[in-house]
Design an enzyme around this catalytic site. Structure first.
Site, PDB file in Angstrom:
ATOM      1  N   LYS A 115      -4.601  -0.346  10.925  1.00  0.00           N
ATOM      2  CA  LYS A 115      -3.417  -0.379  11.785  1.00  0.00           C
ATOM      3  C   LYS A 115      -2.790  -1.769  11.804  1.00  0.00           C
ATOM      4  CE  LYS A 115      -3.564  -0.775  16.244  1.00  0.00           C
ATOM      5  NZ  LYS A 115      -3.816  -0.575  17.686  1.00  0.00           N
ATOM      6  N   ASP A 132      -0.846   3.841  16.343  1.00  0.00           N
ATOM      7  CA  ASP A 132      -1.557   3.456  17.558  1.00  0.00           C
ATOM      8  C   ASP A 132      -1.626   4.659  18.478  1.00  0.00           C
ATOM      9  OD1 ASP A 132       1.006   3.742  18.552  1.00  0.00           O
ATOM     10  OD2 ASP A 132       1.033   1.817  19.588  1.00  0.00           O
TER      11      ASP A 132
END
Length: 218
Positions: free
Chosen positions: A120, A138
């Protein structure tokens, strides 16, 4: 979400916010990397408060290394998991200086080799700093993608792959910003604001919700 709904869904988000930006504050690629590394399980507001002071004294990996572990820890102790994050960030600075000439690398493999940098975080840096059409999944993007039916998946990687397949090329660079902001302020976790949602017409979740809100419906 039907395939024909995806284009107007993103066109509407773009019309409302043509040039979306991350809410993390930074002035260089290194500061962006540091802020994103510190942001795991923390709010952008909380990270910005800490990095505002940190970046004033240590805006480069060399100067952050000079702070030492205790000095860096003192600057980020208001952020969750600050001890682990401080160690990872300091080691990342060391690697940047010793292996990359103090610069942040621009490939996924090199970014994910840095301590504390997962997929991420790498996706955020690749997208925001280098303009790559990545999807940093997220909690907000995961929720919005599943709730709307845009890219349902049980794991973040499944959602990421679904988004890369379904989001039209013209919207891919900015898509993760639009989805994060939409999840943060409209499609919230506990009480999604469907009545105020500009893209509810194309959302799998909102359709029955809006029907219940119409006059005469019970």
């Amino acid at each position: 979400m039907k395939p024909e709904s995806i284009e107007p869904f993103f066109a509407t988000l773009k019309a409302a916010n043509p040039a979306p930006q991350t809410e993390l504050q930074y002035s260089s690629v290194f500061e962006l990397l540091a802020a994103v590394l510190l942001s795991a399980q923390a709010t952008d507001v909380g990270v910005n408060k800490a990095t505002r002071r940190l970046f004033a004294v240590a805006p480069t990996p060399q100067r952050m290394l000079a702070l030492g572990l205790q000095g860096l820890t003192d600057h980020v102790r208001t952020i969750g998991l600050f001890r682990t994050k401080a160690r990872n960030l300091l080691e990342t600075c060391r690697i940047l200086v010793e292996q990359h000439g103090g610069r942040v690398p621009g490939t996924r493999q090199e970014l994910e080799a840095l301590p504390g940098v997962g997929r991420k975080t790498a996706n955020v840096v690749l997208n925001v700093a280098f303009g790559e059409p990545t999807m940093a999944v997220d909690t907000h993007i995961f929720r919005v993608s599943n709730r709307t039916g845009l890219a349902p998946g049980r794991r973040p990687i499944d959602v990421e792959q679904g988004l890369l397949e379904r989001v039209p090329p013209a919207y891919r660079v900015d898509a993760h910003h639009w989805l994060i902001l939409h999840g943060r302020y409209v499609c919230t976790a506990r009480a999604p604001r469907c009545e105020a949602c500009a893209v509810r017409a194309w959302c799998d979740h909102a359709a029955p919700t809006i029907a219940r809100l119409r006059p005469g419906k019970t």
